[in-house]
Write a protein that holds these residues in place. Structure first.
Motif, PDB file in Angstrom:
ATOM      1  N   VAL A 149       0.834  -1.206   0.000  1.00 56.47           N
ATOM      2  CA  VAL A 149       0.000   0.000   0.000  1.00 56.47           C
ATOM      3  C   VAL A 149       0.870   1.258   0.000  1.00 56.47           C
ATOM      4  O   VAL A 149       2.053   1.199   0.300  1.00 56.47           O
ATOM      5  N   ILE A 178       1.353   4.858   1.847  1.00 64.21           N
ATOM      6  CA  ILE A 178       1.055   5.381   3.182  1.00 64.21           C
ATOM      7  C   ILE A 178       1.468   6.839   3.255  1.00 64.21           C
ATOM      8  O   ILE A 178       2.522   7.219   2.764  1.00 64.21           O
ATOM      9  N   LEU A 210     -11.019  12.434   3.907  1.00 60.02           N
ATOM     10  CA  LEU A 210     -10.584  11.154   4.444  1.00 60.02           C
ATOM     11  C   LEU A 210     -11.777  10.201   4.504  1.00 60.02           C
ATOM     12  O   LEU A 210     -12.819  10.533   5.060  1.00 60.02           O
ATOM     13  N   PHE A 253     -11.447   3.443   6.639  1.00 60.37           N
ATOM     14  CA  PHE A 253     -10.703   2.239   6.262  1.00 60.37           C
ATOM     15  C   PHE A 253     -10.484   1.449   7.537  1.00 60.37           C
ATOM     16  O   PHE A 253      -9.863   1.942   8.472  1.00 60.37           O
ATOM     17  N   PRO A 264      -5.002   2.262  10.265  1.00 58.99           N
ATOM     18  CA  PRO A 264      -5.066   3.547   9.559  1.00 58.99           C
ATOM     19  C   PRO A 264      -6.254   4.372  10.035  1.00 58.99           C
ATOM     20  O   PRO A 264      -7.286   3.834  10.436  1.00 58.99           O
ATOM     21  N   ILE A 318      -8.520   6.463   4.414  1.00 58.07           N
ATOM     22  CA  ILE A 318      -7.886   6.443   3.099  1.00 58.07           C
ATOM     23  C   ILE A 318      -8.200   7.766   2.406  1.00 58.07           C
ATOM     24  O   ILE A 318      -9.303   8.306   2.560  1.00 58.07           O
ATOM     25  N   THR A 335      -7.453  10.172  -1.310  1.00 57.26           N
ATOM     26  CA  THR A 335      -6.948  10.258  -2.678  1.00 57.26           C
ATOM     27  C   THR A 335      -6.293  11.623  -2.865  1.00 57.26           C
ATOM     28  O   THR A 335      -6.925  12.653  -2.633  1.00 57.26           O
ATOM     29  N   ASP A 343      -4.223   6.644  -3.960  1.00 51.92           N
ATOM     30  CA  ASP A 343      -4.922   6.388  -2.703  1.00 51.92           C
ATOM     31  C   ASP A 343      -3.890   6.064  -1.637  1.00 51.92           C
ATOM     32  O   ASP A 343      -3.118   5.110  -1.766  1.00 51.92           O
ATOM     33  N   PHE A 344      -3.871   6.873  -0.580  1.00 54.96           N
ATOM     34  CA  PHE A 344      -2.953   6.681   0.531  1.00 54.96           C
ATOM     35  C   PHE A 344      -3.732   6.249   1.761  1.00 54.96           C
ATOM     36  O   PHE A 344      -4.815   6.785   2.034  1.00 54.96           O
ATOM     37  N   LEU A 345      -3.177   5.313   2.520  1.00 55.65           N
ATOM     38  CA  LEU A 345      -3.691   5.046   3.850  1.00 55.65           C
ATOM     39  C   LEU A 345      -3.032   6.064   4.769  1.00 55.65           C
ATOM     40  O   LEU A 345      -1.816   6.231   4.739  1.00 55.65           O
TER      41      LEU A 345
END
Length: 186
Positions: A20, A22, A38, A41, A55, A58, A60, A77-79
């Motif tokens: 993933v 992050i 946000l 997740f 997390p 998630i 974008t 897409d970041f956690l």
């Protein structure tokens, strides 16, 4: 360095082993984007040591890698994780695959195809060495903290036989799954 939401962001870990992407809470807050973007997740991340980190959600974000004119801009897409780290962002193998990137640990470079050639990003050898040394010291001192999720929010599990009357072939499933879903999974 990457440009994230228009901000130059340093201390990026390119991690071919991470599944993933992050972004850490402190970095996310410095981007000055609306925290309402946000999304929830719920799955934990499992660290090398087997610890779990949950997390916060998630998100974008628009990321630009490389410099003009040899750059690539994509939505990632970041956690978002509230966890101590020397890095601001981790870019994992899925993004590297989407970018069709080639990484060289020896040269501290990432190269990727663009419309009119090849773009590249070069790492900072001194900064990389400093980060590595600090991580080693932190691991020796066991200063990493693992955030535990509230126990009441963790779903109970039940043991399920995968094959009738073969108790050695079992798994666990969440108790809130419907019977139809349980049968599909089995």
């Amino acid at each position: 360095m990457l440009m994230i939401e228009g901000f130059n962001t340093r201390r990026i870990l390119i991690d071919n082993g991470s599944s993933v992407d992050i972004i850490y809470l402190s970095t996310f807050q410095q981007l000055k984007v609306d925290p309402e973007i946000l999304r929830p997740f719920e799955s934990p991340l499992i660290s090398f040591s087997g610890g779990r980190v949950y997390p916060k959600g998630i998100v974008t974000l628009t990321v630009t890698v490389g410099s003009y004119p040899r750059r690539l801009t994509r939505q990632l897409d970041f956690l978002m994780v509230n966890y101590p780290s020397l890095y601001n962002v981790i870019i994992g193998r899925l993004t590297l695959n989407r970018w069709k990137a080639i990484t060289s640990i020896y040269c501290l470079k990432v190269k990727f195809p663009i419309e009119n050639g090849i773009g590249e990003v070069e790492g900072d050898q001194v900064l990389a060495r400093e980060c590595y040394q600090v991580v080693l010291v932190a691991m020796e001192n066991h200063t990493w903290m693992i955030e535990e999720k509230d126990e009441e929010k963790v779903e109970a599990l039940e043991t399920v036989e995968l094959v009738d009357r073969e108790s050695a072939k079992i798994t666990t499933m969440g108790t809130t799954l419907s019977e139809k879903m349980k049968k599909k999974l089995v």
